[in-house]
Scaffold this motif. Structure first.
Motif, PDB file in Angstrom:
ATOM      1  N   LEU A   1      42.993  32.893  22.858  1.00  0.00           N
ATOM      2  CA  LEU A   1      42.508  33.911  23.782  1.00  0.00           C
ATOM      3  C   LEU A   1      41.021  34.191  23.558  1.00  0.00           C
ATOM      4  CD1 LEU A   1      42.893  36.222  25.875  1.00  0.00           C
ATOM      5  CD2 LEU A   1      43.550  37.689  23.952  1.00  0.00           C
ATOM      6  N   PHE A   2      40.638  34.408  22.300  1.00  0.00           N
ATOM      7  CA  PHE A   2      39.247  34.760  22.013  1.00  0.00           C
ATOM      8  C   PHE A   2      38.310  33.571  22.222  1.00  0.00           C
ATOM      9  CE2 PHE A   2      41.186  38.487  20.410  1.00  0.00           C
ATOM     10  CZ  PHE A   2      40.205  39.460  20.340  1.00  0.00           C
ATOM     11  N   ALA A   3      38.796  32.342  22.021  1.00  0.00           N
ATOM     12  CA  ALA A   3      37.959  31.172  22.263  1.00  0.00           C
ATOM     13  C   ALA A   3      37.695  30.995  23.759  1.00  0.00           C
ATOM     14  CB  ALA A   3      38.632  29.919  21.699  1.00  0.00           C
ATOM     15  N   VAL A   4      38.750  31.102  24.566  1.00  0.00           N
ATOM     16  CA  VAL A   4      38.587  30.937  26.015  1.00  0.00           C
ATOM     17  C   VAL A   4      37.715  32.052  26.585  1.00  0.00           C
ATOM     18  CG1 VAL A   4      39.789  30.950  28.232  1.00  0.00           C
ATOM     19  CG2 VAL A   4      40.735  29.660  26.314  1.00  0.00           C
ATOM     20  N   THR A   5      37.979  33.305  26.187  1.00  0.00           N
ATOM     21  CA  THR A   5      37.182  34.408  26.713  1.00  0.00           C
ATOM     22  C   THR A   5      35.763  34.399  26.153  1.00  0.00           C
ATOM     23  OG1 THR A   5      38.173  35.862  25.019  1.00  0.00           O
ATOM     24  CG2 THR A   5      39.121  35.927  27.236  1.00  0.00           C
ATOM     25  N   GLY A   6      35.551  33.747  25.010  1.00  0.00           N
ATOM     26  CA  GLY A   6      34.183  33.552  24.528  1.00  0.00           C
ATOM     27  C   GLY A   6      33.390  32.699  25.505  1.00  0.00           C
ATOM     28  N   ILE A   7      34.057  31.676  26.083  1.00  0.00           N
ATOM     29  CA  ILE A   7      33.396  30.830  27.085  1.00  0.00           C
ATOM     30  C   ILE A   7      33.140  31.622  28.362  1.00  0.00           C
ATOM     31  CG2 ILE A   7      33.649  28.779  28.546  1.00  0.00           C
ATOM     32  CD1 ILE A   7      35.352  27.570  26.259  1.00  0.00           C
ATOM     33  N   THR A   8      34.145  32.367  28.829  1.00  0.00           N
ATOM     34  CA  THR A   8      33.965  33.120  30.084  1.00  0.00           C
ATOM     35  C   THR A   8      32.912  34.211  29.938  1.00  0.00           C
ATOM     36  OG1 THR A   8      35.821  34.601  29.530  1.00  0.00           O
ATOM     37  CG2 THR A   8      36.322  32.654  30.859  1.00  0.00           C
ATOM     38  N   LEU A   9      32.834  34.834  28.758  1.00  0.00           N
ATOM     39  CA  LEU A   9      31.802  35.850  28.532  1.00  0.00           C
ATOM     40  C   LEU A   9      30.418  35.227  28.478  1.00  0.00           C
ATOM     41  CD1 LEU A   9      33.568  38.103  25.867  1.00  0.00           C
ATOM     42  CD2 LEU A   9      32.682  38.879  28.065  1.00  0.00           C
TER      43      LEU A   9
ATOM     44  N   GLU B   1      41.512  62.737  46.008  1.00  0.00           N
ATOM     45  CA  GLU B   1      40.773  61.515  46.321  1.00  0.00           C
ATOM     46  C   GLU B   1      40.940  60.572  45.133  1.00  0.00           C
ATOM     47  OE1 GLU B   1      39.296  60.699  49.147  1.00  0.00           O
ATOM     48  OE2 GLU B   1      39.820  62.658  50.013  1.00  0.00           O
ATOM     49  N   TYR B   2      41.357  59.350  45.442  1.00  0.00           N
ATOM     50  CA  TYR B   2      41.610  58.358  44.380  1.00  0.00           C
ATOM     51  C   TYR B   2      40.898  57.061  44.729  1.00  0.00           C
ATOM     52  CZ  TYR B   2      44.145  54.743  41.754  1.00  0.00           C
ATOM     53  OH  TYR B   2      44.467  53.667  40.949  1.00  0.00           O
ATOM     54  N   GLU B   3      40.285  56.434  43.698  1.00  0.00           N
ATOM     55  CA  GLU B   3      39.627  55.141  43.911  1.00  0.00           C
ATOM     56  C   GLU B   3      39.827  54.263  42.685  1.00  0.00           C
ATOM     57  OE1 GLU B   3      35.712  54.695  45.997  1.00  0.00           O
ATOM     58  OE2 GLU B   3      35.090  53.949  44.006  1.00  0.00           O
ATOM     59  N   ARG B   4      40.158  53.011  42.938  1.00  0.00           N
ATOM     60  CA  ARG B   4      40.344  52.033  41.857  1.00  0.00           C
ATOM     61  C   ARG B   4      39.544  50.779  42.193  1.00  0.00           C
ATOM     62  NH1 ARG B   4      43.950  49.923  37.892  1.00  0.00           N
ATOM     63  NH2 ARG B   4      44.221  47.668  38.087  1.00  0.00           N
ATOM     64  N   THR B   5      38.791  50.282  41.218  1.00  0.00           N
ATOM     65  CA  THR B   5      38.031  49.049  41.363  1.00  0.00           C
ATOM     66  C   THR B   5      38.612  48.012  40.413  1.00  0.00           C
ATOM     67  OG1 THR B   5      36.019  50.294  41.899  1.00  0.00           O
ATOM     68  CG2 THR B   5      35.750  47.996  41.245  1.00  0.00           C
ATOM     69  N   ASP B   6      39.143  46.933  40.976  1.00  0.00           N
ATOM     70  CA  ASP B   6      39.747  45.852  40.191  1.00  0.00           C
ATOM     71  C   ASP B   6      38.793  44.665  40.190  1.00  0.00           C
ATOM     72  OD1 ASP B   6      41.288  43.843  39.074  1.00  0.00           O
ATOM     73  OD2 ASP B   6      43.140  44.573  39.968  1.00  0.00           O
ATOM     74  N   ARG B   7      38.369  44.240  38.990  1.00  0.00           N
ATOM     75  CA  ARG B   7      37.394  43.155  38.888  1.00  0.00           C
ATOM     76  C   ARG B   7      38.027  41.796  38.576  1.00  0.00           C
ATOM     77  NH1 ARG B   7      35.390  47.339  35.988  1.00  0.00           N
ATOM     78  NH2 ARG B   7      35.748  46.262  34.010  1.00  0.00           N
ATOM     79  N   GLY B   8      39.360  41.703  38.624  1.00  0.00           N
ATOM     80  CA  GLY B   8      40.032  40.410  38.485  1.00  0.00           C
ATOM     81  C   GLY B   8      40.478  40.079  37.072  1.00  0.00           C
ATOM     82  N   TRP B   9      41.227  38.944  36.983  1.00  0.00           N
ATOM     83  CA  TRP B   9      41.837  38.545  35.712  1.00  0.00           C
ATOM     84  C   TRP B   9      40.818  38.116  34.672  1.00  0.00           C
ATOM     85  CZ3 TRP B   9      46.500  39.674  34.201  1.00  0.00           C
ATOM     86  CH2 TRP B   9      47.484  39.945  35.148  1.00  0.00           C
ATOM     87  N   ILE B  10      39.745  37.465  35.094  1.00  0.00           N
ATOM     88  CA  ILE B  10      38.735  37.043  34.117  1.00  0.00           C
ATOM     89  C   ILE B  10      38.123  38.266  33.443  1.00  0.00           C
ATOM     90  CG2 ILE B  10      36.476  35.953  33.828  1.00  0.00           C
ATOM     91  CD1 ILE B  10      37.267  33.975  36.006  1.00  0.00           C
TER      92      ILE B  10
ATOM     93  N   THR C   1      31.731  34.850  38.602  1.00  0.00           N
ATOM     94  CA  THR C   1      31.759  36.162  39.242  1.00  0.00           C
ATOM     95  C   THR C   1      32.918  36.255  40.233  1.00  0.00           C
ATOM     96  OG1 THR C   1      30.206  35.372  40.916  1.00  0.00           O
ATOM     97  CG2 THR C   1      29.283  36.537  39.030  1.00  0.00           C
ATOM     98  N   VAL C   2      33.520  37.427  40.294  1.00  0.00           N
ATOM     99  CA  VAL C   2      34.617  37.713  41.223  1.00  0.00           C
ATOM    100  C   VAL C   2      34.269  38.977  41.997  1.00  0.00           C
ATOM    101  CG1 VAL C   2      37.063  38.305  41.422  1.00  0.00           C
ATOM    102  CG2 VAL C   2      36.328  36.632  39.709  1.00  0.00           C
ATOM    103  N   GLU C   3      34.488  38.944  43.298  1.00  0.00           N
ATOM    104  CA  GLU C   3      34.198  40.125  44.112  1.00  0.00           C
ATOM    105  C   GLU C   3      35.187  41.235  43.766  1.00  0.00           C
ATOM    106  OE1 GLU C   3      31.881  42.189  46.720  1.00  0.00           O
ATOM    107  OE2 GLU C   3      31.593  40.090  46.127  1.00  0.00           O
ATOM    108  N   PRO C   4      34.710  42.390  43.331  1.00  0.00           N
ATOM    109  CA  PRO C   4      35.630  43.488  42.980  1.00  0.00           C
ATOM    110  C   PRO C   4      36.453  43.934  44.187  1.00  0.00           C
ATOM    111  CG  PRO C   4      33.404  43.934  42.182  1.00  0.00           C
ATOM    112  CD  PRO C   4      33.299  42.763  43.109  1.00  0.00           C
ATOM    113  N   GLU C   5      37.700  44.290  43.916  1.00  0.00           N
ATOM    114  CA  GLU C   5      38.593  44.800  44.964  1.00  0.00           C
ATOM    115  C   GLU C   5      38.707  46.310  44.806  1.00  0.00           C
ATOM    116  OE1 GLU C   5      43.325  44.563  46.001  1.00  0.00           O
ATOM    117  OE2 GLU C   5      42.340  42.722  45.306  1.00  0.00           O
ATOM    118  N   VAL C   6      38.287  47.048  45.816  1.00  0.00           N
ATOM    119  CA  VAL C   6      38.271  48.510  45.757  1.00  0.00           C
ATOM    120  C   VAL C   6      39.403  49.077  46.608  1.00  0.00           C
ATOM    121  CG1 VAL C   6      36.917  50.598  46.162  1.00  0.00           C
ATOM    122  CG2 VAL C   6      35.772  48.493  45.418  1.00  0.00           C
ATOM    123  N   THR C   7      40.197  49.961  45.997  1.00  0.00           N
ATOM    124  CA  THR C   7      41.286  50.640  46.697  1.00  0.00           C
ATOM    125  C   THR C   7      40.998  52.133  46.722  1.00  0.00           C
ATOM    126  OG1 THR C   7      42.874  48.988  45.915  1.00  0.00           O
ATOM    127  CG2 THR C   7      43.778  51.056  46.744  1.00  0.00           C
ATOM    128  N   SER C   8      41.043  52.746  47.902  1.00  0.00           N
ATOM    129  CA  SER C   8      40.799  54.188  48.036  1.00  0.00           C
ATOM    130  C   SER C   8      41.996  54.839  48.717  1.00  0.00           C
ATOM    131  CB  SER C   8      39.537  54.451  48.852  1.00  0.00           C
ATOM    132  OG  SER C   8      38.403  53.894  48.218  1.00  0.00           O
TER     133      SER C   8
END
Length: 200
Positions: free
Chosen positions: A26-34, A123-132, A41-48
């Protein structure tokens, strides 16, 4: 005595490797992604959402005289969790005379909700930036809670044991493998040279 220490090092080496194997992957793969955020980059998904507290819960909320930091009432937390699809639990909210504000940050996401104490409007808002982003935040321990922080500590200790016992096994076998210490030295000198020459 040498045979005893050899058996001991082998035993600790395989136990620590088994404990830290998945974490290392996990830490090796995410070291590459970081290390490559621009390419991944992933477009954030916003839910309101806009909600209104049911009358009975609003009446119960109006009776509370809280000013400062405190969790939401349990019945309100359960209702909100069902509405937004995310458990509120005992998170601490910021209470004032006019509003209740609750931040719900998590790995790979940010969320908040605001409750108007007089009208019961939410009022509720959530920003999801994806699995990566989720796994990158696990790597950094960002907004992951106490249980994950404990896991990182245990994983770090297991990895240290794995490395130290690996070094001892290299020592025991070095006389039969001439390239052992040159390769270990290369593993030490290469990052030092890169840091000295290219990092300013």
């Amino acid at each position: 005595m040498r045979a005893y220490w050899m058996r001991t090092m082998i035993q600790w080496h395989w136990i620590s490797s088994a404990i830290s194997l998945v974490g290392m992957l996990l830490f090796a793969v995410t070291g590459i992604t970081l290390n490559h955020p621009a390419e991944l980059t992933v477009e954030p998904e916003v839910t309101s959402l806009s909600l209104e507290i049911p009358t009975d819960l609003q009446q119960s909320l109006a009776k509370l005289e809280i000013d400062g930091d405190a969790p939401l009432p349990a019945d309100l937390s359960r209702w909100l969790g069902g509405q937004i699809g995310k458990s509120i639990g005992s998170r601490t909210a910021e209470w004032s005379e006019e509003e209740i504000y609750l931040s719900m940050q998590g790995p790979g996401s940010d969320a908040w909700l605001a409750i108007d104490r007089e009208s019961g409007q939410i009022e509720y808002e959530r920003t999801d930036r994806g699995w990566i982003s989720y796994f990158n935040d696990l790597h950094k321990g960002r907004n992951t809670g106490a249980a994950w922080r404990w896991f990182i500590d245990v994983f770090a200790v297991a990895t240290l044991i794995f490395c130290i016992t690996g070094l001892m096994l290299l020592y025991f076998h070095a006389r039969h493998r001439r390239m052992t210490w040159p390769l270990v030295t290369l593993g030490l000198i290469l990052p030092l040279l890169l840091a000295m020459l290219f990092i300013h």
